[in-house]
Structure formats: structure tokens, C-alpha cells
Design a protein around this motif. Structure first.
Motif, PDB file in Angstrom:
ATOM      1  N   THR A   3       1.077  -1.135   0.059  1.00 22.05           N
ATOM      2  CA  THR A   3       0.165  -0.109  -0.126  1.00 22.05           C
ATOM      3  C   THR A   3       1.040   1.218   0.092  1.00 22.05           C
ATOM      4  O   THR A   3       1.960   1.314   0.403  1.00 22.05           O
ATOM      5  CB  THR A   3      -0.901   0.104   1.397  1.00 22.05           C
ATOM      6  OG1 THR A   3      -0.056  -0.132   2.519  1.00 22.05           O
ATOM      7  CG2 THR A   3      -1.808  -1.217   1.242  1.00 22.05           C
ATOM      8  N   TRP A  11      -3.602   3.772  -1.185  1.00 26.02           N
ATOM      9  CA  TRP A  11      -4.067   2.845  -2.294  1.00 26.02           C
ATOM     10  C   TRP A  11      -3.162   1.395  -2.208  1.00 26.02           C
ATOM     11  O   TRP A  11      -2.082   1.331  -1.607  1.00 26.02           O
ATOM     12  CB  TRP A  11      -3.370   3.563  -3.634  1.00 26.02           C
ATOM     13  CG  TRP A  11      -3.903   4.800  -4.006  1.00 26.02           C
ATOM     14  CD1 TRP A  11      -3.695   6.160  -3.429  1.00 26.02           C
ATOM     15  CD2 TRP A  11      -4.947   4.845  -5.024  1.00 26.02           C
ATOM     16  NE1 TRP A  11      -4.409   7.104  -3.951  1.00 26.02           N
ATOM     17  CE2 TRP A  11      -5.440   6.421  -4.911  1.00 26.02           C
ATOM     18  CE3 TRP A  11      -5.740   4.299  -5.662  1.00 26.02           C
ATOM     19  CZ2 TRP A  11      -6.268   6.971  -5.914  1.00 26.02           C
ATOM     20  CZ3 TRP A  11      -6.801   4.810  -6.617  1.00 26.02           C
ATOM     21  CH2 TRP A  11      -6.789   6.140  -6.551  1.00 26.02           C
ATOM     22  N   THR A  12      -3.908   0.407  -2.612  1.00 26.18           N
ATOM     23  CA  THR A  12      -3.439  -1.168  -2.729  1.00 26.18           C
ATOM     24  C   THR A  12      -3.022  -1.366  -3.905  1.00 26.18           C
ATOM     25  O   THR A  12      -3.709  -1.021  -4.920  1.00 26.18           O
ATOM     26  CB  THR A  12      -4.453  -1.967  -2.052  1.00 26.18           C
ATOM     27  OG1 THR A  12      -5.066  -1.590  -0.835  1.00 26.18           O
ATOM     28  CG2 THR A  12      -4.093  -3.359  -2.088  1.00 26.18           C
ATOM     29  N   ARG A  13      -1.643  -1.834  -4.185  1.00 23.12           N
ATOM     30  CA  ARG A  13      -1.290  -2.420  -5.378  1.00 23.12           C
ATOM     31  C   ARG A  13      -1.706  -3.542  -5.570  1.00 23.12           C
ATOM     32  O   ARG A  13      -1.579  -4.287  -4.938  1.00 23.12           O
ATOM     33  CB  ARG A  13       0.265  -2.206  -5.501  1.00 23.12           C
ATOM     34  CG  ARG A  13       0.982  -2.468  -6.672  1.00 23.12           C
ATOM     35  CD  ARG A  13       2.368  -2.223  -6.637  1.00 23.12           C
ATOM     36  NE  ARG A  13       2.992  -3.447  -6.075  1.00 23.12           N
ATOM     37  CZ  ARG A  13       4.325  -3.457  -5.812  1.00 23.12           C
ATOM     38  NH1 ARG A  13       5.094  -2.307  -6.228  1.00 23.12           N
ATOM     39  NH2 ARG A  13       4.794  -4.259  -5.344  1.00 23.12           N
ATOM     40  N   TYR A 106      -3.461   0.410  -8.971  1.00 23.05           N
ATOM     41  CA  TYR A 106      -3.809   0.570  -7.384  1.00 23.05           C
ATOM     42  C   TYR A 106      -5.165   0.668  -7.354  1.00 23.05           C
ATOM     43  O   TYR A 106      -5.869   1.410  -8.371  1.00 23.05           O
ATOM     44  CB  TYR A 106      -2.880   1.589  -6.815  1.00 23.05           C
ATOM     45  CG  TYR A 106      -1.158   1.653  -6.852  1.00 23.05           C
ATOM     46  CD1 TYR A 106      -0.771   1.362  -5.902  1.00 23.05           C
ATOM     47  CD2 TYR A 106      -0.505   2.135  -7.859  1.00 23.05           C
ATOM     48  CE1 TYR A 106       0.529   1.067  -5.705  1.00 23.05           C
ATOM     49  CE2 TYR A 106       0.658   2.123  -7.959  1.00 23.05           C
ATOM     50  CZ  TYR A 106       1.259   1.413  -6.738  1.00 23.05           C
ATOM     51  OH  TYR A 106       2.563   1.411  -6.895  1.00 23.05           O
TER      52      TYR A 106
END
Length: 110
Positions: A3, A11-13, A106
Motif C-alpha cells: 500500500t 492505495w493498494t497495489r 492501484y
């Protein structure tokens, strides 16, 4: 899970940008609450829940995509992957905010 905070948002990849192609969905299971389907429409990546609201089946990523509309392979319900809205009725797919940056996709998990 990687993140990153950008402009005050977490944001989460999920995957590499090149893994999301036009006309084919990609499934990404983050955790028990987030089974996601990613689609590329007109060069832009969109992310919706992978679970069809009809019978709670995780199959949206495997549906036929044409002009931004995915058809659930189990039930034939059709959804706009850019908005999450169903073409008929009130059911919708949860839509996730997407960011493509430095070759990665993301999302903001809700």
C-alpha cells in the motif's frame, strides 16, 4: 500486499498495468471481503467487485466484455464496468477507484 499513500489516500497495489488487457477481465482476490475484477476500457483500467449480486458467484472477471459492458457468464446479467450499474434493474457492482502509476494498478479498498 503493498500500500502507498498518495494525496492523502491509501492505495493498494494489485497488479502490473500490462496484466490488464482490453476485452478480458482479470481476477484479483485481496482478502475475504475484496474479490475484484479489473477491465481495460478505452485504455483505462476499471475495477468492480467480482461477485455477481444475483447468486453471489465470483465470476464477473470471466464474463464477455464489449464496449465497457460485461455479461455475467452464469446468469447473463449485464453491467457497465465504468460505473458498476446494471443495464436493467437496481443491482449494481461495487466500483473501486483506480490509479495507474509507474506500470502498476492501484485501487482504494472500501
Amino acid at each position: 500486499m503493498h500500500t502507498v499513500e498518495i494525496d492523502g489516500k491509501l492505495w493498494t497495489r494489485l497488479c502490473r498495468s500490462i496484466d490488464v488487457h482490453a476485452r478480458h477481465g482479470v481476477r484479483y482476490e485481496v482478502d475475504i471481503e475484496h474479490d475484484l475484477a479489473l477491465f481495460r476500457v478505452d485504455g483505462e483500467v476499471h475495477c468492480v467487485t467480482n461477485v455477481c449480486p444475483h447468486k453471489r458467484m465470483p465470476v464477473i472477471y470471466d464474463g464477455h466484455l464489449e464496449h465497457g459492458i460485461v455479461t455475467c457468464p452464469m446468469h447473463g446479467w449485464r453491467y457497465d464496468v465504468c460505473t458498476g450499474k446494471r443495464d436493467q434493474g437496481l443491482s449494481t457492482l461495487t466500483k473501486y477507484e483506480v490509479l495507474e502509476r509507474d506500470g502498476w494498478v492501484y485501487v482504494i479498498l472500501q
